[in-house]
Design an enzyme around this catalytic site. Structure first.
Site, short mmCIF file in Angstrom:
data_model
loop_
_atom_site.label_atom_id
_atom_site.label_comp_id
_atom_site.label_asym_id
_atom_site.label_seq_id
_atom_site.Cartn_x
_atom_site.Cartn_y
_atom_site.Cartn_z
N ILE A 468 0.83 -1.21 0.00
CA ILE A 468 0.00 0.00 0.00
C ILE A 468 0.86 1.26 0.00
O ILE A 468 0.39 2.35 0.30
CB ILE A 468 -0.97 0.01 1.20
CG1 ILE A 468 -0.22 -0.10 2.53
CG2 ILE A 468 -1.97 -1.13 1.06
CD1 ILE A 468 -1.12 0.06 3.75
N PRO A 591 16.77 0.54 4.70
CA PRO A 591 16.75 1.81 5.46
C PRO A 591 15.94 2.94 4.81
O PRO A 591 15.16 3.59 5.52
CB PRO A 591 18.24 2.15 5.60
CG PRO A 591 18.92 0.82 5.59
CD PRO A 591 18.14 -0.03 4.62
N GLU A 664 3.25 1.68 12.15
CA GLU A 664 2.37 2.45 13.01
C GLU A 664 3.06 3.15 14.17
O GLU A 664 2.56 4.14 14.71
CB GLU A 664 1.25 1.53 13.52
CG GLU A 664 0.23 1.31 12.42
CD GLU A 664 -0.55 0.01 12.52
OE1 GLU A 664 -1.74 0.07 12.75
OE2 GLU A 664 0.05 -1.08 12.36
#
Lengths: 713, 163
Positions: A468, A591, A664
């Site tokens: 996504i 990274p 998150e």
């Protein structure tokens, strides 16, 4: 990042594999899929918050040139399963919230569809509604459990006694607003229905914008009365999701119903931005009473976190707002609870860090207040309350390096320069620093399968996973390449299609840990069977491996977020001048993509602190600021010096890959870090997010900080 | 040949190709590009001209194609994200976005790139603040703002070095 090597493997920077298509404009999101003889859907939406459709007149719409079909509850194909009311689209005359689908027009062009929809006249029998979260606990429900399967309430020890005996006490109420996910790509579904011979062999092809093609298929199959293998969901590129695309929503059902009325022609349906404020989930508003009891040295003796939040009357979603409070700090006496108001509102759902984002906003503002009441540095307060084991489960931590995050960040950020609230000025601006802890569970979801095939001298990796925007195309290819011992160019990944093996949803920051460990297991199976020199066409599969040790540990990511805020002394305008996140998230695969995830998460949290607020009109059940003109998210000019770094601790107790998830955690601590910095800058504590100039100005009169000539503050 | 009722004939150049088409006056340029010409690289993000995802160039200047009617493009030249690469070579701004990791989901990217090209055309040597202000009409939610700014500054520096 300008010195990227042309290729790299595990743990090294690698350019996005999807990057070229995205800069060329050739990435095929859902609406962008090329289909023949497309038709276009425009929905009909209820204009009352509760009641029934008494009469619906579609004759003018049907008479319009270019209209292919008009769908209402009167002619909609019957669904096989209507237990989940979110998916029971156009199956009755009932209206449960304003904006709910009551029908649709399908036409040859978008313009005709929209025009025809405006010609449909509807009469309602309206019933009284309640759409605003009450701030008392009258008429609230106690959910059986909250999202992700956590218990609604927990209790340990005697919180009442701890509060009564506290030497230092915080007892405050914090609130967070309704917020909407707003991925840039609107929720979109293109449906092609094949009726078959009419003997149960109908099938559906769905080009969808989703975080999980298999989740969409599994959810929709019983609703539509199709066997799962009769539904194919395709979603190679997704323009963001942030949780709202984690499960199908009503629009998927609406387009699948409409596609049964077009004689097999594809139906394209992209929600407008405004429609997204009603139909695809949102973060519930929360009201959080938080009580912290401590001794004179700032050691917590009691923690109590009681949450009021909302759900829809037709479907329960209970945000797990207080779950982080259960594991964050040591205290012998603790209690958490969630209470739900069932309202005539759209159905809330997942939004980036559901639970942790609003809950840690409350808890970490409260910790900042406790630090002040204990005359302690906020970091020192957190260090003193660092738990040796998870206070909730009693398990050992798989890895917890929160204190190291704070120490590292304090050094880099210049935390020692923090002064008393309201003490630092830079021209017209009051400047201050704030800090907050961040945390998010490290989930590994079982239930995925990956397949490795050797085709034309390359290894094809097949898994029905999603990207996504997180970087899965690249990072999963890197993981496969490392496990295979080849360059990334020697791997071709396939994802985003239910024709590929089963994969879990891209949610809960679980993608890399779940799919990555599955791909590694498939590589192991491939090498076991075919060795290092496989024949053309060799294949092998494996499911997500069991990680036996995991159950012994409490598995979480951690982070420390630092913010510098400047508050304009006269206007109350807030500018975040600097932010730094230091994260303990296990192994990092790539990274540059990881940093984007963490920094993007922090901006999401900054946005929660200062901008985002969906305003519900109590009279109508309508979110009045339902577009980007009035629902504000940051633009380039809102973001200044912002960085994310991570500690070098792989966590192989959590999963075999040692990666704990990064999607998150950047969001979780950021709202409180900004709020605490605003307090340190201005001396004004705003406990109701977002922190807007009007709130700062209104409260500034009651504070004692700020010099007399400093205007309002 | 007569026009169908309610239709208007337009002549428009899109990515270097001349089109003559009959369109309804109410058709937005972005829908003409996407639904009629299949130029789906230009995407729709907000419908209210706030997000900039649909940014294209009209006679060399950036416009939000959801805020322009197709008939307004009559007699003009439109360049979309699909028309700036030459013979498989990325436009320098496309290359800068790719190499600077200035995207995640990529949905805002075509609009960001088209606006950034316009920005450098007006100000070939921008400061970081100029870039942040100049992209005020383009939203990214993921968000790559840092790397977007870096990409634009890199493209500007590359262009300067080549001058």
């Amino acid at each position: 990042m300008t010195d990227l090597p042309a290729s790299g493997i595990h743990g090294h920077p690698h350019r996005r594999i999807d990057g070229r298509a995205k800069v060329l404009g050739t990435a095929t999101y859902a609406f962008e899929q090329d289909v023949d003889a497309a038709t276009y859907l425009y929905p009909l939406q209820a204009t009352i918050a509760r009641g029934r459709v008494r009469r619906i007149d579609t004759s003018a719409a049907e008479a319009l040139d270019g209209v292919v079909a008009v769908l209402t509850h009167l002619n909609a194909p019957r669904l096989a399963d209507t237990d989940d009311k979110e998916y029971a689209v156009c199956q009755s005359d009932e209206v449960a919230f304003r904006g709910q689908f009551i029908g649709a027009v399908v036409a040859e062009t978008q313009e005709v569809a929209r025009h025809a929809a405006s010609l449909v006249s509807v009469e309602y029998d309206e019933q009284p509604h309640q759409v605003v979260l009450p701030d008392d606990d009258k008429g609230l429900d106690d959910p059986d459990e909250v999202n992700a399967g956590y218990p609604s309430d927990t209790a340990q020890g005697d919180v009442g006694a701890a509060l009564a005996d506290a030497e230092r006490l915080v007892d405050e109420t914090y609130s967070t607003p309704m917020e909407h996910n707003n991925p840039m790509e609107p929720h979109t579904s293109v449906a092609i229905w094949s009726a078959g011979s009419g003997d149960g062999d109908a099938s559906l092809l769905l080009y969808d914008s989703t975080q999980g093609v298999h989740s969409v298929r599994r959810t929709l199959a019983p609703v539509l009365g199709l066997k799962p293998e009769r539904i194919r969901v395709v979603s190679p590129y997704v323009g963001g999701g942030f949780g709202s695309k984690g499960l199908p929503h009503a629009h998927n059902v609406l387009v699948a119903l409409a596609a049964q009325l077009t004689g097999g022609r594809p139906v394209k349906f992209a929600l407008t931005r405004q429609q997204m404020f009603t139909l695809v989930g949102y973060r519930t508003p929360t009201i959080q009473r938080i009580r912290l009891a401590a001794d004179g040295d700032g050691r917590l003796t009691g923690i109590c976190h009681d949450v009021i939040e909302q759900t829809s009357r037709i479907k329960e979603f209970a945000e797990q707002t207080a779950t982080a409070t259960r594991m964050m700090y040591a205290a012998p006496n603790r209690r958490t609870s969630h209470r739900l108001a069932r309202l005539d509102v759209p159905i809330p759902s997942w939004m980036r860090a559901p639970g942790e984002a609003p809950g840690m906003a409350g808890l970490e503002m409260a910790m900042d207040e406790l630090a002040e009441r204990c005359s302690l540095d906020p970091i020192e307060l957190r260090v003193r309350n660092e738990p040796d084991i998870d206070p909730d489960s009693g398990k050992r931590w798989s890895g917890r390096h929160l204190v190291e995050c704070f120490r590292t960040g304090a050094e880099r950020f210049g935390w020692a320069d923090r002064g008393e609230p309201g003490a630092r000025r830079d021209g017209d601006w009051l400047v201050g620093l704030g800090v907050a802890s961040s945390t998010y569970p490290a989930f590994t979801m079982r239930g995925s399968t990956a397949e490795i095939a050797y085709v034309d001298g390359r290894y094809v990796v097949r898994i029905g996973a999603s990207d996504i925007g997180t970087g899965t195309w690249t990072t999963l290819s890197q993981i496969a390449a490392e496990a295979l011992g080849v360059e990334v160019e020697g791997v071709r990944l396939e994802l985003g299609d239910t024709d590929l093996p089963m994969a879990t949803v891209e949610g809960g920051s679980s993608g890399m840990a779940s799919w990555g460990s599955t791909v590694v297991a498939a590589v192991d199976a491939f090498r076991d069977r075919h060795g290092k020199d496989p024949e053309e066409g060799a294949t092998a599969r494996a499911e997500t491996p069991e990680h036996a040790d995991r159950k012994k540990y409490a598995t979480h990511s951690f982070g420390a977020i630092f913010a510098e805020a400047a508050v304009h002394a006269d206007t109350g305008e807030v500018r975040v001048r600097r932010m730094l996140g230091v994260f303990d998230v296990g192994r990092i695969v790539n990274p540059p993509t990881a940093r984007s995830q963490l920094v993007g998460g922090m901006i999401f949290g900054l946005s929660m602190a200062l901008f985002e607020h969906s305003v519900m009109d109590a009279r109508t059940g309508h979110v009045v600021n339902h577009d980007f003109a009035e629902y504000h998210i940051p633009v380039n000019a809102d973001i200044a010096d912002l960085d994310a770094i991570w500690l070098d601790h792989e966590d192989t107790n959590a999963n075999s890959l040692g990666a704990k998830g990064i999607g998150e955690i950047g969001t979780v601590g950021s709202p409180a870090a900004v709020a605490n910095a605003v307090y340190n800058a201005s001396g004004v504590r705003i406990r109701d997010l977002p922190i807007t100039p009007d709130k700062l100005i209104a409260q500034s009169g009651s504070t004692k900080t700020g010099s007399p000539q400093s205007g309002h503050m | 040949m007569g026009l169908a009722w309610g239709m208007t004939r337009i002549s428009v150049s899109v990515d270097g190709i001349a089109y003559v088409d009959e369109v309804e006056p109410r058709m937005l340029l972005v829908h003409y590009l996407r639904d009629r010409l299949g130029k789906t690289g230009t995407v729709v993000g907000c419908d209210t001209s706030n997000c900039g995802s649909c940014t294209v160039h009209l006679d060399g200047r950036s416009v939000k194609s959801c805020a322009v009617l197709a008939v307004q493009a009559d007699g003009h030249e439109v360049i979309t994200i699909e028309g700036i690469a030459k013979d498989g070579e990325l436009h320098p701004m496309q290359r800068a976005f790719h190499e600077s990791h200035a995207l995640q989901c990529g949905y805002c990217t075509p609009g960001m790139i088209m606006q950034s090209i316009d920005l450098l055309a007006a100000n070939p040597d921008p400061t970081e603040a100029d870039v942040r202000e100049g992209l005020e009409g383009n939203l990214c939610r993921c968000t790559g703002y840092h790397n977007i700014v870096k990409a634009v500054l890199t493209a500007a520096a590359d262009a300067k070095a080549a001058r």
